[in-house]
Design a protein around this motif. Sequence first.
Motif, PDB file in Angstrom:
ATOM      1  N   PRO A 111       0.820  -1.210   0.000  1.00 51.87           N
ATOM      2  CA  PRO A 111       0.000   0.000   0.000  1.00 51.87           C
ATOM      3  C   PRO A 111       0.859   1.268   0.000  1.00 51.87           C
ATOM      4  O   PRO A 111       1.839   1.350   0.734  1.00 51.87           O
ATOM      5  CB  PRO A 111      -0.805  -0.121   1.293  1.00 51.87           C
ATOM      6  N   VAL A 113       0.187   4.130   1.192  1.00 56.73           N
ATOM      7  CA  VAL A 113       0.214   4.856   2.474  1.00 56.73           C
ATOM      8  C   VAL A 113       1.347   4.339   3.351  1.00 56.73           C
ATOM      9  O   VAL A 113       1.939   5.096   4.109  1.00 56.73           O
ATOM     10  CB  VAL A 113      -1.119   4.764   3.254  1.00 56.73           C
ATOM     11  N   GLY A 114       1.646   3.049   3.226  1.00 57.84           N
ATOM     12  CA  GLY A 114       2.739   2.485   4.011  1.00 57.84           C
ATOM     13  C   GLY A 114       4.104   2.919   3.505  1.00 57.84           C
ATOM     14  O   GLY A 114       5.068   2.987   4.263  1.00 57.84           O
ATOM     15  N   LEU A 117       4.549   7.236   4.207  1.00 57.26           N
ATOM     16  CA  LEU A 117       4.809   7.752   5.550  1.00 57.26           C
ATOM     17  C   LEU A 117       6.304   7.809   5.874  1.00 57.26           C
ATOM     18  O   LEU A 117       6.834   8.880   6.149  1.00 57.26           O
ATOM     19  CB  LEU A 117       4.019   6.905   6.565  1.00 57.26           C
ATOM     20  N   PRO A 118       7.045   6.679   5.820  1.00 55.65           N
ATOM     21  CA  PRO A 118       8.480   6.755   6.125  1.00 55.65           C
ATOM     22  C   PRO A 118       9.247   7.592   5.110  1.00 55.65           C
ATOM     23  O   PRO A 118      10.177   8.310   5.488  1.00 55.65           O
ATOM     24  CB  PRO A 118       8.955   5.300   6.059  1.00 55.65           C
ATOM     25  N   TYR A 209       1.677  13.638   0.500  1.00 55.29           N
ATOM     26  CA  TYR A 209       2.596  13.444   1.617  1.00 55.29           C
ATOM     27  C   TYR A 209       3.867  14.276   1.463  1.00 55.29           C
ATOM     28  O   TYR A 209       4.473  14.659   2.445  1.00 55.29           O
ATOM     29  CB  TYR A 209       2.981  11.959   1.741  1.00 55.29           C
TER      30      TYR A 209
ATOM     31  N   VAL B  89       8.273   0.152   3.735  1.00 56.74           N
ATOM     32  CA  VAL B  89       7.143  -0.642   4.235  1.00 56.74           C
ATOM     33  C   VAL B  89       7.534  -1.371   5.517  1.00 56.74           C
ATOM     34  O   VAL B  89       6.764  -1.426   6.483  1.00 56.74           O
ATOM     35  CB  VAL B  89       6.637  -1.632   3.161  1.00 56.74           C
ATOM     36  N   THR B  92       7.398   1.057   8.242  1.00 63.28           N
ATOM     37  CA  THR B  92       6.009   1.325   8.623  1.00 63.28           C
ATOM     38  C   THR B  92       5.495   0.227   9.555  1.00 63.28           C
ATOM     39  O   THR B  92       4.860   0.508  10.576  1.00 63.28           O
ATOM     40  CB  THR B  92       5.105   1.390   7.382  1.00 63.28           C
ATOM     41  N   SER B 261      -6.927   3.825   3.176  1.00 69.09           N
ATOM     42  CA  SER B 261      -5.856   4.744   2.775  1.00 69.09           C
ATOM     43  C   SER B 261      -6.103   6.150   3.306  1.00 69.09           C
ATOM     44  O   SER B 261      -5.193   6.790   3.835  1.00 69.09           O
ATOM     45  CB  SER B 261      -5.726   4.789   1.255  1.00 69.09           C
ATOM     46  N   ALA B 264      -5.521   6.316   7.060  1.00 68.26           N
ATOM     47  CA  ALA B 264      -4.100   6.409   7.409  1.00 68.26           C
ATOM     48  C   ALA B 264      -3.584   7.821   7.145  1.00 68.26           C
ATOM     49  O   ALA B 264      -2.796   8.366   7.920  1.00 68.26           O
ATOM     50  CB  ALA B 264      -3.295   5.393   6.604  1.00 68.26           C
ATOM     51  N   TYR B 265      -4.065   8.404   6.063  1.00 64.44           N
ATOM     52  CA  TYR B 265      -3.639   9.755   5.683  1.00 64.44           C
ATOM     53  C   TYR B 265      -4.078  10.787   6.728  1.00 64.44           C
ATOM     54  O   TYR B 265      -3.298  11.631   7.169  1.00 64.44           O
ATOM     55  CB  TYR B 265      -4.215  10.054   4.295  1.00 64.44           C
ATOM     56  N   SER B 277      -1.359   5.711  12.074  1.00 59.91           N
ATOM     57  CA  SER B 277      -1.358   5.695  10.607  1.00 59.91           C
ATOM     58  C   SER B 277      -0.667   4.433  10.105  1.00 59.91           C
ATOM     59  O   SER B 277      -1.175   3.740   9.217  1.00 59.91           O
ATOM     60  CB  SER B 277      -0.634   6.936  10.086  1.00 59.91           C
ATOM     61  N   ALA B 278       0.496   4.129  10.703  1.00 58.18           N
ATOM     62  CA  ALA B 278       1.236   2.927  10.308  1.00 58.18           C
ATOM     63  C   ALA B 278       0.421   1.673  10.612  1.00 58.18           C
ATOM     64  O   ALA B 278       0.414   0.715   9.832  1.00 58.18           O
ATOM     65  CB  ALA B 278       2.576   2.874  11.028  1.00 58.18           C
ATOM     66  N   SER B 281      -2.110   1.218   7.962  1.00 56.66           N
ATOM     67  CA  SER B 281      -1.425   0.761   6.750  1.00 56.66           C
ATOM     68  C   SER B 281      -1.131  -0.727   6.844  1.00 56.66           C
ATOM     69  O   SER B 281      -1.266  -1.466   5.861  1.00 56.66           O
ATOM     70  CB  SER B 281      -0.107   1.502   6.541  1.00 56.66           C
ATOM     71  N   LEU B 284      -4.181  -2.658   6.168  1.00 56.91           N
ATOM     72  CA  LEU B 284      -4.454  -2.646   4.733  1.00 56.91           C
ATOM     73  C   LEU B 284      -3.578  -3.672   4.018  1.00 56.91           C
ATOM     74  O   LEU B 284      -4.048  -4.435   3.174  1.00 56.91           O
ATOM     75  CB  LEU B 284      -4.198  -1.242   4.174  1.00 56.91           C
ATOM     76  N   LEU B 285      -2.295  -3.691   4.390  1.00 55.08           N
ATOM     77  CA  LEU B 285      -1.372  -4.657   3.776  1.00 55.08           C
ATOM     78  C   LEU B 285      -1.842  -6.087   4.031  1.00 55.08           C
ATOM     79  O   LEU B 285      -1.870  -6.924   3.117  1.00 55.08           O
ATOM     80  CB  LEU B 285       0.039  -4.455   4.333  1.00 55.08           C
TER      81      LEU B 285
END
Lengths: 265, 306
Positions: A111, A113-114, A117-118, A209, B89, B92, B261, B264-265, B277-278, B281, B284-285
């Motif tokens: 995803p 979003v994952g 973020l980092p 982001y 990832v 996260t 999504s 998380a945003y 948020s993580a 995510s 979702l994964l």
Amino acid sequence: MRAPTSSMLALLAFWAVGPLYLMLKVSVSPPGEVMTARPTLLPHGLTLEHWRRLLEAGQVLPPLGKSLLTAGLVAAAALLLAAPAAYNLARLPSRWRYGILLGLFLVRMLPEVGIALPVAVVFLRWGLMDSVTGLVLAHLTLVLPVAAWVLTTTFLAIPREVEEAAALDGCSAWQTLWRVTLRLAVPGLTVAGLLAWLFSWEEFLLATYLTLGAKTMPLQVYYYLYQGNWFLTAAAATLMTAPVLLLTGLLQRHLRATSLAGAAR
Amino acid sequence: MAAPARGGRAGGHAARRLPGERSLLGGVRADRIRGRGADPLAERGGRRGPPALGGAAGRAPERPPVRPRDLVGLLPLALYLAGFTVVPVASTLALSVSAPGGGITLDHFRRIAGHYQFGEAVVNTVAVAGIGLALELLLGLAAALALIGRPAGRKSLGAIRTPVDWVGTRGLALFTVAVADAWKVTPLVMLILLAGLQAIPGELYEAARTDGASRWRQFAAITLPLLKPALTMALIVRGVDAFRIFALPLALTGRGLPVLSTYAYVEYLEYGNPHTSAASSAILLIMILLAVGTYLKLAGPEEVLR
């Protein structure tokens, strides 16, 4: 062609073009024509007022420039990174090839979003927020698996006999690659480049982001939408759609259904 | 004919083992061609050594082992994706279970589980993906069939007209977002299916017509089964994307329709909480992995990457 088939196709064309038409129509309609309980489908009045306001406010051209630059760089970088990989992939035994392609697919599944973020946290530290460089680096993560996939299909379709014939005719390895293989791969390279460009052009999440102030075009359109101004939204969205139509139109002759099907993956 | 072919293959192998051979093409083929002159075995078979035969031998099941230099071109891509995708990832995932003071905790997951918007986001994500996928596959299949002029049961098209009888703003919003998504990606689905349809030999339909099969029967007995790999492909590729939907719900409904999504945003960019948020995510994964895993198990993995 039988009647049901052609009416089916007409319906599909309508389904595809309808929203684009409405977007264009709203962008040139007098407000009174749209903000009613029963807006008409056909245009009656015509005004360029919204377009004038959009361009005079000066908020839309910088995002347009930033998006054009980013998308161009993403397409170029994607081809540079993915083409050698795809060339090797196409020449590997199929067991290896499918293993690696499956790996690429798994990477594509992650995803955004994952990822965002980092990446945003690190780019903030590196001073890459709002920069084209940062955005290109981020977009590439999502574009590369698809580009490699399309190009692998492309190189697989080029018969090795052609390369062998070139080598027998005295071409060096580089000459063969440059004059024969890459020439034959032009349709696939076009599709991969176009897909990378399109992806970057409309990308929204990573851009959100990685942006503090300097917006990209999708963010700018979203900004107008968020403001609740339908007319500026429609005009900006039309402005954003134009390069897409232009580019696809120009590259039309290189696009074939078969290579696009590979692209769809 | 069999003996010379074997000879050619043996010659190819010998040529490939010659020391000092280099190929910028990274491929086996260029080596073999240039090695041919120097190799006695290939020399012997030289008079019937047209490139086409060499090519046929190259496709033989027995292949040389993969050498590191065959993978050189893959290196930049692999490093890039590792650095900019796999590592983020992973971090996260780490973020989602790390306690602010250090150590591992599941607090972030507990926290989002107690948040009513999160539950709504999970349901919305699945619903939008489900409705969107159904629409895209039906429309994409109808379009591909119309373009290729193959028989289709009228019944399958009729399903498009089935009204969705949900009421209430949330149901309507779900449907609107799904339709918008379908509008965006149906052409893509159509292309995948069109490629699949083109691969079905026309003789099958001729034979079916000769036997008096109805159009619907042709569709059910020939088109659908032979289209299964393409359908699987479309379903997986689009399914993964549908779970990650982000821009459309945000643009069409603002906060009205949270999906994972956008949840998380909002958690990160508006509430400034990277941990929750993580965590969403990560959920979702897991959902994506579960969906793809289940489908692969049902469809058979060999269907996927053909």
